[in-house]
Design an enzyme around this catalytic site. Structure first.
Site, PDB file in Angstrom:
ATOM      1  N   PRO A  70       0.803  -1.099  -0.144  1.00 21.59           N
ATOM      2  CA  PRO A  70      -0.089   0.154  -0.233  1.00 21.59           C
ATOM      3  C   PRO A  70       0.877   1.107   0.254  1.00 21.59           C
ATOM      4  O   PRO A  70       1.674   1.357   0.878  1.00 21.59           O
ATOM      5  CB  PRO A  70      -0.996  -0.062   1.236  1.00 21.59           C
ATOM      6  N   GLU A  71       0.538   2.068  -0.957  1.00 25.96           N
ATOM      7  CA  GLU A  71       1.310   3.485  -0.931  1.00 25.96           C
ATOM      8  C   GLU A  71       0.203   4.550  -0.759  1.00 25.96           C
ATOM      9  O   GLU A  71      -1.052   4.146  -0.098  1.00 25.96           O
ATOM     10  CB  GLU A  71       1.782   3.818  -2.377  1.00 25.96           C
TER      11      GLU A  71
END
Ligand SMILES: [Zn+2]
Length: 284
Positions: free
Chosen positions: A2-3
């Site tokens: 996840p960014e």
């Protein structure tokens, strides 16, 4: 992994489920992921607490309890995510927040258990922890600040953009997208970029992240899902990441998949025509 867009999507999904709601109980199913308190203490703190707000700092999810009780900060890192729906893999549930009304449960799942669940009694403590390991948020950094930070390092621009101490929120996927949108080769030396080039990168960061948030992030393999268990749509519309051999959406030449120094085990995608290693100088 996840960014920023994926974590922002998680936060937006969690808000209506948690904000203003009273917690009946918190169950910690994997105490080894806890930092700053043990399972009993977190359970005590959470009992009957009202959630004041759910927010994001870089790639952290920040759940603030009302009446200055403290905050739960979750770093999903590689494989963490939240489920409002029944989780696909119940054995991966590491934390459950059971709400007082209607018995709803918000679950934090993490297949590889690389994420972290922090408890901070005070906001200042959380701010200190964040500031030690993070630069400004990628959606908030000013163009001048970004330019100054890039001037300070001779590392390649791609790993520099992914360094959370330079700016918080960008990882492998969005670094490739931002550099493609900016027309900048991923191995250009950060300090060698002109002010005009760092300005292009700054503008692309805002634009790409906004599009990715709108698409609810990027999903591939069994990784990130929205809080409803759905896949994000960004990788169906993106320009570089995962498109090796496919035509560049700008010039039609094939996107190249490669590996660059400083990024062990993670691929880099770019267009050699749109992102030349030695750009011809533009006249001002
Ligand atoms: Zn191209």
């Amino acid at each position: 992994m996840p960014e920023l867009p994926e974590v922002e999507t998680m936060v937006r999904g969690l808000r209506p489920a948690l904000e203003g709601r009273r917690i009946a109980r918190i169950d910690v199913h994997d105490p080894s992921m806890l930092r700053g308190c043990d399972a009993r203490e977190l359970r005590r703190q959470g009992r009957n607490a009202v959630v004041a707000s759910v927010g994001r700092r870089g790639k952290w999810v920040v759940i603030v309890l009302a009446d200055h009780r403290g905050m739960i900060v979750i770093q999903p890192r590689m494989t963490g995510g939240f489920w409002l729906a029944e989780p696909a893999r119940p054995e991966h549930v590491r934390l459950s927040i059971r709400l007082a009304n209607a018995g709803e449960i918000v679950r934090y799942c993490d297949a590889r258990r690389l994420g972290r669940i922090h408890w901070f009694a005070e906001e200042a403590e959380a701010e200190r922890a964040f500031a030690q390991s993070h630069g400004p948020d990628a959606l908030e950094i000013a163009a001048e600040d970004l330019a100054a930070r890039l001037k300070k390092t001779r590392r390649a621009i791609k790993p520099t953009l992914m360094d959370q101490k330079v700016l918080a929120g960008i990882g492998n996927i969005y670094a490739d997208e931002v550099l493609h949108a900016s027309g900048i080769h991923p191995e250009r030396v950060s300090s060698g970029l002109t002010r005009e080039e760092s300005g292009r990168i700054h503008a692309a960061i805002g634009r790409i992240l906004a599009i990715a948030i709108e698409a609810e992030g990027s999903s591939f393999d069994a990784g990130y899902r929205t809080v409803l268990g759905l896949e994000g749509g960004f990788l169906a519309i993106n320009s570089a990441y995962g498109r090796g051999g496919e035509p560049c959406r700008t010039c039609g030449d094939p996107i190249v998949k490669t590996r660059i120094a400083g990024l062990i085990g993670r691929p880099t995608y770019f267009c050699p025509s749109c992102q030349p290693r030695r750009p011809t100088r533009r006249r001002r």
